[in-house]
Scaffold this motif. Sequence first.
Motif, PDB file in Angstrom:
ATOM      1  N   TYR A 182       0.792  -1.227   0.000  1.00  0.00           N
ATOM      2  CA  TYR A 182       0.000   0.000   0.000  1.00  0.00           C
ATOM      3  C   TYR A 182       0.828   1.283   0.000  1.00  0.00           C
ATOM      4  N   ILE A 185       0.010   4.685  -1.725  1.00  0.00           N
ATOM      5  CA  ILE A 185      -0.990   5.624  -1.212  1.00  0.00           C
ATOM      6  C   ILE A 185      -0.330   6.913  -0.720  1.00  0.00           C
ATOM      7  N   GLU A 263     -10.922  15.049   0.775  1.00  0.00           N
ATOM      8  CA  GLU A 263     -12.029  14.129   0.513  1.00  0.00           C
ATOM      9  C   GLU A 263     -11.608  12.673   0.672  1.00  0.00           C
ATOM     10  N   ASP A 264     -10.362  12.356   0.352  1.00  0.00           N
ATOM     11  CA  ASP A 264      -9.884  10.973   0.467  1.00  0.00           C
ATOM     12  C   ASP A 264      -9.204  10.719   1.806  1.00  0.00           C
ATOM     13  N   GLU A 266     -10.244   9.336   4.525  1.00  0.00           N
ATOM     14  CA  GLU A 266     -10.476   7.998   5.095  1.00  0.00           C
ATOM     15  C   GLU A 266      -9.438   7.000   4.585  1.00  0.00           C
ATOM     16  N   THR A 267      -9.152   7.056   3.286  1.00  0.00           N
ATOM     17  CA  THR A 267      -8.140   6.166   2.707  1.00  0.00           C
ATOM     18  C   THR A 267      -6.753   6.508   3.225  1.00  0.00           C
ATOM     19  N   LEU A 268      -6.415   7.784   3.204  1.00  0.00           N
ATOM     20  CA  LEU A 268      -5.102   8.208   3.676  1.00  0.00           C
ATOM     21  C   LEU A 268      -4.920   7.884   5.160  1.00  0.00           C
ATOM     22  N   LEU A 313      -8.909  -0.926   2.586  1.00  0.00           N
ATOM     23  CA  LEU A 313      -8.207  -0.502   1.372  1.00  0.00           C
ATOM     24  C   LEU A 313      -8.343  -1.471   0.223  1.00  0.00           C
TER      25      LEU A 313
END
Length: 316
Positions: A182, A185, A263-264, A266-268, A313
Motif C-alpha cells: 500500500y 498511497i 475528501e480521500d 479515510e483512505t489516507l 483498502l
Amino acid sequence: MNREKAGKAFEETVGTKAINLEKLEEGLIHETYSAEAEGREYIIQFSGKDDENHSALEKCLEMYRLLEGTVPVPETVTDEIREIEGDRYVIVEKIDGKSGEKDISPDKTGNAGKTLAEIHSFTQFEREGWIEFEGNDQRITEFREKSLKRKKVSELEEKIEVFEEKGLEELAESLEAFIEEYGEIFPENFEAVLVHDDFTPDNVIFLGEEVNGVIDMDYAYSGLDVRNVVKSANAFWMHDPVTEWDVRETFYEGYRRERPLPEDFETLEMFFRVETLIQLVGSMLKLDELSEREQEFYREKLLEEIQRSREGLKPE
C-alpha cells in the motif's frame, strides 16, 4: 552542567538573579531549568551532548519567532544561541499552564487538533524539505532522500529492522508486506505546509481545557499535512490507548473546526495510521522505552490496525 552555571547564564542574559531555579528532568533531551524573576517565569535550555552544532535549540528559537502572533508559542529572550563557559544555551519565557503529559481529556484533545490545523493554515511553502533560516529570510532545503515519501520509506525500513531485532519477526514481516502493498498511497505531489513533527501531549501546554502554548519545534519541516494530523492523533491515542473514548476521531473533529481534511482522508488515514504507528512504536523500541507487556500490547494493536486497513483498502 550545574545549577550555578544555569543561574549565571540567566543573570547575564536577563539582568537579574534567578529565583526558584530548578532543574527539569523528565522526558527532556536538553538540560533544562525553570526560573523566576520579577514575577515572570523562564525556561533555560542547554544543548544536549548529541547536538554538537546546537541546531535543535536554534531551530526552536527560529520557529517560535516565525509563528509569533499566529499560535501561542514561547516568547524568546535570547535572539540566538548564547555561550557560557563553553556551553551553549537559550532562554525563553515559560508559557502559563501544564503540558498534556499527565492529563488528556476529550476537550483538550479536540482543542489540540484545532491548534495543529492553525499551524498548518499559517503558511504554505513552495516545496517539501527542511526549513532553514538566514537572518530574517527562510528557505526550504531538499531532503537528502529527495522527497518526503522516500525519506519516510527509508525510516520505515530502519524501524522494521528494530522490530526484528527485538524478536518481533512475524510483526516485522506483516508491516513490511503492508508497506510494500500500500506504499503507493503515500502522496508524492501535495501543497507543503508547516509540519510540527512532534505534536504530542507533552509538547502542548494547556490552561484549563484550552491550548495555551505549543513547544519543542526542533523537528519542524515543510511537508504533508495529512500525515502530520494522523501521526499526532496516534501520539494522543498512545497517551492512554485503553481509554473508552475515541481519541483519534476527537482529534480529527477538532482539526476540522479550523481546517478541512481532504475528501480521500479515510483512505489516507488507514495507511498513515499504520505507517506512523510503525515510526512511533519503532522509536520507542529502539530506545528500550517499552516493557515486555507494552511490546505485546503494541504488537497486537499493530496487527489489528494492519487488518483494519487491509479490509478498508482492498478493492471493492
